[in-house]
Write a protein that holds these residues in place. Structure first.
Motif, PDB file in Angstrom:
ATOM      1  N   VAL A  66       0.869  -1.175   0.000  1.00  0.00           N
ATOM      2  CA  VAL A  66       0.000   0.000   0.000  1.00  0.00           C
ATOM      3  C   VAL A  66       0.900   1.218   0.000  1.00  0.00           C
ATOM      4  N   TYR A  67       0.326   2.393  -0.419  1.00  0.00           N
ATOM      5  CA  TYR A  67       1.066   3.640  -0.256  1.00  0.00           C
ATOM      6  C   TYR A  67       1.454   3.802   1.216  1.00  0.00           C
ATOM      7  N   ALA A  68       2.710   4.200   1.465  1.00  0.00           N
ATOM      8  CA  ALA A  68       3.143   4.561   2.813  1.00  0.00           C
ATOM      9  C   ALA A  68       2.991   6.068   2.957  1.00  0.00           C
ATOM     10  N   SER A  69       2.090   6.508   3.816  1.00  0.00           N
ATOM     11  CA  SER A  69       1.768   7.934   3.889  1.00  0.00           C
ATOM     12  C   SER A  69       2.967   8.831   4.213  1.00  0.00           C
ATOM     13  N   PRO A  70       4.006   8.370   4.963  1.00  0.00           N
ATOM     14  CA  PRO A  70       5.117   9.296   5.255  1.00  0.00           C
ATOM     15  C   PRO A  70       6.014   9.579   4.048  1.00  0.00           C
ATOM     16  N   LEU A  71       5.885   8.815   2.966  1.00  0.00           N
ATOM     17  CA  LEU A  71       6.830   8.939   1.856  1.00  0.00           C
ATOM     18  C   LEU A  71       6.503  10.058   0.880  1.00  0.00           C
ATOM     19  N   ARG A  72       5.290  10.578   0.936  1.00  0.00           N
ATOM     20  CA  ARG A  72       4.926  11.657   0.008  1.00  0.00           C
ATOM     21  C   ARG A  72       3.787  12.473   0.601  1.00  0.00           C
ATOM     22  N   PRO A  73       3.650  13.732   0.216  1.00  0.00           N
ATOM     23  CA  PRO A  73       2.558  14.548   0.754  1.00  0.00           C
ATOM     24  C   PRO A  73       1.188  13.986   0.400  1.00  0.00           C
ATOM     25  N   ALA A  74       0.215  14.271   1.256  1.00  0.00           N
ATOM     26  CA  ALA A  74      -1.144  13.770   1.034  1.00  0.00           C
ATOM     27  C   ALA A  74      -1.687  14.220  -0.318  1.00  0.00           C
ATOM     28  N   PRO A 100       5.492  11.135  14.013  1.00  0.00           N
ATOM     29  CA  PRO A 100       4.865  10.146  14.900  1.00  0.00           C
ATOM     30  C   PRO A 100       3.662   9.486  14.233  1.00  0.00           C
ATOM     31  N   PRO A 101       3.284   8.298  14.701  1.00  0.00           N
ATOM     32  CA  PRO A 101       2.166   7.567  14.081  1.00  0.00           C
ATOM     33  C   PRO A 101       0.876   8.367  13.965  1.00  0.00           C
ATOM     34  N   ARG A 102       0.548   9.176  14.979  1.00  0.00           N
ATOM     35  CA  ARG A 102      -0.707   9.937  14.924  1.00  0.00           C
ATOM     36  C   ARG A 102      -0.695  10.914  13.750  1.00  0.00           C
ATOM     37  N   GLU A 103       0.466  11.532  13.508  1.00  0.00           N
ATOM     38  CA  GLU A 103       0.569  12.475  12.390  1.00  0.00           C
ATOM     39  C   GLU A 103       0.498  11.753  11.052  1.00  0.00           C
ATOM     40  N   ARG A 104       1.087  10.568  10.975  1.00  0.00           N
ATOM     41  CA  ARG A 104       1.008   9.788   9.732  1.00  0.00           C
ATOM     42  C   ARG A 104      -0.439   9.403   9.435  1.00  0.00           C
ATOM     43  N   LEU A 105      -1.171   9.067  10.482  1.00  0.00           N
ATOM     44  CA  LEU A 105      -2.576   8.703  10.293  1.00  0.00           C
ATOM     45  C   LEU A 105      -3.385   9.914   9.840  1.00  0.00           C
ATOM     46  N   ALA A 106      -3.056  11.087  10.361  1.00  0.00           N
ATOM     47  CA  ALA A 106      -3.730  12.303   9.913  1.00  0.00           C
ATOM     48  C   ALA A 106      -3.465  12.552   8.428  1.00  0.00           C
ATOM     49  N   GLU A 107      -2.257  12.213   7.961  1.00  0.00           N
ATOM     50  CA  GLU A 107      -1.945  12.346   6.538  1.00  0.00           C
ATOM     51  C   GLU A 107      -2.779  11.382   5.694  1.00  0.00           C
ATOM     52  N   VAL A 108      -3.036  10.193   6.223  1.00  0.00           N
ATOM     53  CA  VAL A 108      -3.911   9.247   5.522  1.00  0.00           C
ATOM     54  C   VAL A 108      -5.299   9.852   5.358  1.00  0.00           C
ATOM     55  N   ARG A 109      -5.830  10.426   6.437  1.00  0.00           N
ATOM     56  CA  ARG A 109      -7.152  11.058   6.346  1.00  0.00           C
ATOM     57  C   ARG A 109      -7.153  12.173   5.302  1.00  0.00           C
ATOM     58  N   ALA A 150      -5.211  12.526   2.711  1.00  0.00           N
ATOM     59  CA  ALA A 150      -5.110  11.966   1.363  1.00  0.00           C
ATOM     60  C   ALA A 150      -6.463  11.459   0.871  1.00  0.00           C
ATOM     61  N   VAL A 151      -7.196  10.769   1.740  1.00  0.00           N
ATOM     62  CA  VAL A 151      -8.514  10.252   1.342  1.00  0.00           C
ATOM     63  C   VAL A 151      -9.480  11.399   1.079  1.00  0.00           C
ATOM     64  N   THR A 152      -9.472  12.423   1.937  1.00  0.00           N
ATOM     65  CA  THR A 152     -10.356  13.580   1.748  1.00  0.00           C
ATOM     66  C   THR A 152     -10.057  14.292   0.438  1.00  0.00           C
ATOM     67  N   MET A 153      -8.779  14.502   0.146  1.00  0.00           N
ATOM     68  CA  MET A 153      -8.398  15.164  -1.105  1.00  0.00           C
ATOM     69  C   MET A 153      -8.749  14.305  -2.313  1.00  0.00           C
TER      70      MET A 153
END
Length: 268
Positions: free
Chosen positions: A66-74, A116-125, A127-130
């Protein structure tokens, strides 16, 4: 409601291109629904161009696993995913998560910030919203989330179409089953199972190369299937009946061996 079976194959480009293209076409003709690409920088081609090429070879779905959210901007993830949906005429699925174990060292090697993991999860959100904004009213790119902790499972219950519960090598069947049963989507969410080992063969990019199949069997792990196709088919049906898994993802090395059971279970 019991969902119909479908099957995906993680097929990174590990050979010359003609051989890989033949593999893609063979996978498509064997009853598999989806060809998947890992997100591992520098080890193999980037997911987006590889998936666009795969989609041009055969009429099958493609996706990131799967895409790893820390590797690129949302925003970049969303734009790329939307573009793949457009270019494949709706055959792309965006798999996304917060990164494999050990992603921190990889980020340091790439001179990227370790968040941190919480920030990475926020990036996932984000990315999905965008992605939903880019898709607009006429397109909906399916979102597949790889999750483990309670915050990630909660987000997946809110926004994902398909969910795979990330497991560690030592996780037993009972432990993973309990996490699945704690997952309450409140929606019609598809459950996917990441199966990196078939018999004694460990799929590249799906598990550490030193993973011990014997230890997985001893733990009654869901990360392994029997080498015998008939026994594997029985186990796959058991996992759907007892736990609810309907989407199974294997490595490309096992794709030909499992093709008859895939064709049978998927009704091809």
């Amino acid at each position: 409601m019991t969902k119909p079976f479908r099957f995906g194959v993680v097929a990174p480009v590990l050979t010359d291109l003609p051989t890989w293209r033949d593999q893609v076409r063979r996978i498509a003709g064997s009853g598999y629904s989806t060809l998947l690409m890992p997100d591992v920088p520098r080890w193999q081609p980037a997911p987006a161009p590889a998936l666009a090429l795969a989609a041009a070879q055969a009429d099958l779905r493609v996706g990131t696993w799967v895409y790893a959210s820390p590797l690129r901007p949302a925003w970049t993830i969303a734009w790329e995913a939307h573009s793949l949906s457009v270019l494949t005429e709706g055959r792309f699925e965006m798999g996304i998560g917060t990164g494999r174990p050990g992603i921190e060292e990889e980020l340091r090697d790439l001179a990227m910030p370790v968040t941190p993991p919480r920030e990475r999860l926020a990036e996932v959100r984000r990315a999905v919203t965008m992605l939903r904004d880019l898709d607009g009213p006429d397109l909906r790119t399916p979102v597949v989330m790889a999750v483990r902790g309670p915050r990630a499972r909660a987000l997946a219950a809110e926004v994902a179409d398909t969910v795979t519960i990330a497991a560690m090598p030592g996780d037993t069947r009972a432990e993973v089953t309990e996490r699945v049963r704690e997952f309450h989507g409140g929606r019609d969410v598809e459950l996917a199972l990441h199966v990196p080992v078939v018999g004694d063969d460990v799929a590249p990019f799906m598990a550490p190369p030193d993973l011990d199949p014997a230890a997985l069997r001893e733990a009654d792990s869901l990360a392994i299937l029997p080498d015998d196709p008939s026994a594997a088919a029985d186990e796959i049906q058991r996992r759907r009946e007892e736990i609810g898994y309907s989407y199974f993802v294997f490595g490309a090395g096992a794709a030909d061996r499992l093709a008859p059971l895939v064709a049978d279970l998927s009704g091809r």
